[in-house]
Motif scaffolding. Sequence first.
Motif, PDB file in Angstrom:
ATOM      1  N   TRP A   1       0.824  -1.209   0.000  1.00 41.64           N
ATOM      2  CA  TRP A   1       0.000   0.000   0.000  1.00 41.64           C
ATOM      3  C   TRP A   1       0.859   1.261   0.000  1.00 41.64           C
ATOM      4  O   TRP A   1       0.494   2.285  -0.582  1.00 41.64           O
ATOM      5  CB  TRP A   1      -0.906  -0.040   1.222  1.00 41.64           C
ATOM      6  CG  TRP A   1      -1.989   0.984   1.247  1.00 41.64           C
ATOM      7  CD1 TRP A   1      -2.527   1.650   0.177  1.00 41.64           C
ATOM      8  CD2 TRP A   1      -2.679   1.465   2.407  1.00 41.64           C
ATOM      9  NE1 TRP A   1      -3.513   2.510   0.600  1.00 41.64           N
ATOM     10  CE2 TRP A   1      -3.625   2.407   1.963  1.00 41.64           C
ATOM     11  CE3 TRP A   1      -2.597   1.166   3.760  1.00 41.64           C
ATOM     12  CZ2 TRP A   1      -4.485   3.075   2.832  1.00 41.64           C
ATOM     13  CZ3 TRP A   1      -3.455   1.816   4.622  1.00 41.64           C
ATOM     14  CH2 TRP A   1      -4.378   2.757   4.170  1.00 41.64           C
ATOM     15  N   GLY A   2       2.006   1.199   0.671  1.00 40.33           N
ATOM     16  CA  GLY A   2       2.894   2.353   0.763  1.00 40.33           C
ATOM     17  C   GLY A   2       3.209   2.688   2.199  1.00 40.33           C
ATOM     18  O   GLY A   2       2.411   2.442   3.115  1.00 40.33           O
ATOM     19  N   ARG A   3       4.386   3.278   2.425  1.00 41.56           N
ATOM     20  CA  ARG A   3       4.790   3.624   3.791  1.00 41.56           C
ATOM     21  C   ARG A   3       3.876   4.710   4.379  1.00 41.56           C
ATOM     22  O   ARG A   3       3.390   4.584   5.497  1.00 41.56           O
ATOM     23  CB  ARG A   3       6.218   4.147   3.850  1.00 41.56           C
ATOM     24  CG  ARG A   3       7.315   3.551   3.026  1.00 41.56           C
ATOM     25  CD  ARG A   3       7.461   2.097   2.958  1.00 41.56           C
ATOM     26  NE  ARG A   3       8.766   1.765   2.388  1.00 41.56           N
ATOM     27  CZ  ARG A   3       9.046   0.613   1.838  1.00 41.56           C
ATOM     28  NH1 ARG A   3       8.126  -0.338   1.779  1.00 41.56           N
ATOM     29  NH2 ARG A   3      10.245   0.369   1.347  1.00 41.56           N
ATOM     30  N   ARG A   4       3.671   5.772   3.593  1.00 45.26           N
ATOM     31  CA  ARG A   4       2.932   6.930   4.100  1.00 45.26           C
ATOM     32  C   ARG A   4       1.487   6.598   4.482  1.00 45.26           C
ATOM     33  O   ARG A   4       1.063   6.922   5.607  1.00 45.26           O
ATOM     34  CB  ARG A   4       2.970   8.052   3.064  1.00 45.26           C
ATOM     35  CG  ARG A   4       2.236   9.332   3.470  1.00 45.26           C
ATOM     36  CD  ARG A   4       2.462  10.393   2.401  1.00 45.26           C
ATOM     37  NE  ARG A   4       1.754  11.631   2.705  1.00 45.26           N
ATOM     38  CZ  ARG A   4       0.549  11.933   2.231  1.00 45.26           C
ATOM     39  NH1 ARG A   4      -0.093  11.055   1.444  1.00 45.26           N
ATOM     40  NH2 ARG A   4      -0.023  13.072   2.530  1.00 45.26           N
TER      41      ARG A   4
ATOM     42  N   ASP B   1       5.078   9.637  -0.133  1.00 46.27           N
ATOM     43  CA  ASP B   1       5.641   8.295  -0.153  1.00 46.27           C
ATOM     44  C   ASP B   1       6.896   8.253  -1.013  1.00 46.27           C
ATOM     45  O   ASP B   1       7.119   9.102  -1.882  1.00 46.27           O
ATOM     46  CB  ASP B   1       4.611   7.289  -0.679  1.00 46.27           C
ATOM     47  CG  ASP B   1       4.592   6.021   0.156  1.00 46.27           C
ATOM     48  OD1 ASP B   1       5.617   5.740   0.803  1.00 46.27           O
ATOM     49  OD2 ASP B   1       3.561   5.339   0.180  1.00 46.27           O
TER      50      ASP B   1
ATOM     51  N   ARG C   1      10.316   4.951  -6.385  1.00 44.71           N
ATOM     52  CA  ARG C   1      11.138   3.775  -6.630  1.00 44.71           C
ATOM     53  C   ARG C   1      12.568   4.203  -6.918  1.00 44.71           C
ATOM     54  O   ARG C   1      12.796   5.116  -7.703  1.00 44.71           O
ATOM     55  CB  ARG C   1      10.615   2.985  -7.832  1.00 44.71           C
ATOM     56  CG  ARG C   1       9.181   2.493  -7.663  1.00 44.71           C
ATOM     57  CD  ARG C   1       9.057   1.539  -6.510  1.00 44.71           C
ATOM     58  NE  ARG C   1       7.740   0.946  -6.444  1.00 44.71           N
ATOM     59  CZ  ARG C   1       7.311   0.221  -5.437  1.00 44.71           C
ATOM     60  NH1 ARG C   1       8.077   0.007  -4.393  1.00 44.71           N
ATOM     61  NH2 ARG C   1       6.099  -0.306  -5.453  1.00 44.71           N
TER      62      ARG C   1
END
Length: 415
Positions: A76-79, A190, A193
Amino acid sequence: MRSWFRDTTGGLPATFWYLWTGTLINRLGSFVLIFMAIYLTTERGFSETQAGLVIGLFGVGSAAGVTVGGVLADRWGRRPTLITAHIGTAALLLTIGFARDRWAIMATAVALGFFMDAVRPPFQAMMVDVVPERDRLRAFTLNYWAINLGFSFAAVLAGLAARADFLLLFVVDAATTLITAAIIFLRVRDVRRPQGFARRRDAAAPAAGLRAVFSDKVFLVFVLLNVLGAMVFLQHISMLPIAMGKDGLAPSTYGTVIALNGVLIVFGQLFIPRLLKGRSRSHTLALASVIMGLGFGLTAVAGTAILYAVTVLIWTLGEMLNSPSNATLIGELSPADIRGRYQGVFSLSWSVAGFLAPVLGGFVMQHAGNAALWLGCAAVAAVVGLGHLLSGPARERRAEALREPTATPEPALAA
């Protein structure tokens, strides 16, 4: 001094400082866990056994939280994971503060442990993402310093708040958690890449990604050593106050003695990066284990507040060497595409140790005696130190193989 300050704090990305500020604010209000046992027994009429059960249920939720948090950080993502976990934590802090029914308190404790510790994997992964490898030791040292500075003040402030109204503990803790969520929402985006990033097939499925982690023997040896070391370290929370009580020392004396841990870290931790620069991490971790073992082992002959204080100062030195070295190494052992899962499994080792430390410590103290417990801690710490020396070369080879060819670019900042 100016040169030391520049070397310690200079050149770190802005995103790191937003995360660092959120950590400090959050820890300044981390009241609830410090006084949870006292709150349950004095305000809610729980027995000591029931209060221990609630804290144990928090640990159960924690174990699930770090695992799920690691998976969500990758998929989902860190943030978004960080923001959701912080908001959930704030809501549950208020829920448990207003709860009266015992079953409701127990259920909320599980959920609170889940959301509170789901923060750890995405936070650690984002720290690794945004800070170049050459600066990670400094970054994790600064973050560890902020944690202990905030905790030291929180212990004092929590005592004052509890005198006024126990509910104030939950309200302030929830407020600082929401402030941290706001900082992340407003100032942090976030991670992008990294250049040359190739998404692995097993990153697409949570189960496949976790299988990759649990099939990494080099990493699992590192996790096992951390479980053993953490079981020794966490005796200062579970068995140390009991041992001091058996020697006729008041709970307030334990609070004063254990406060030396935070004081030493606050005043000494920022000098650790320069001390460790260029040194073998395996040797550093081994030395840290031996020093912690020495400190806890000497507890077997302590009987006065001064002697207990000396033992705390000794094992704190080992903790100061261990923490930043551990944090930087786990970042280098985790592939970029499933870094959150690696952080989650590593955090799980602390949850396992948090459950085993009081259970085994209490069993040994009851059936074999106080001296056997602390000398046993010294022996386990020595085994951990030897394990770091033997497994260190394989870890360094793995870290070198995973090292990214280019530095990870910093994520964009919200306007």
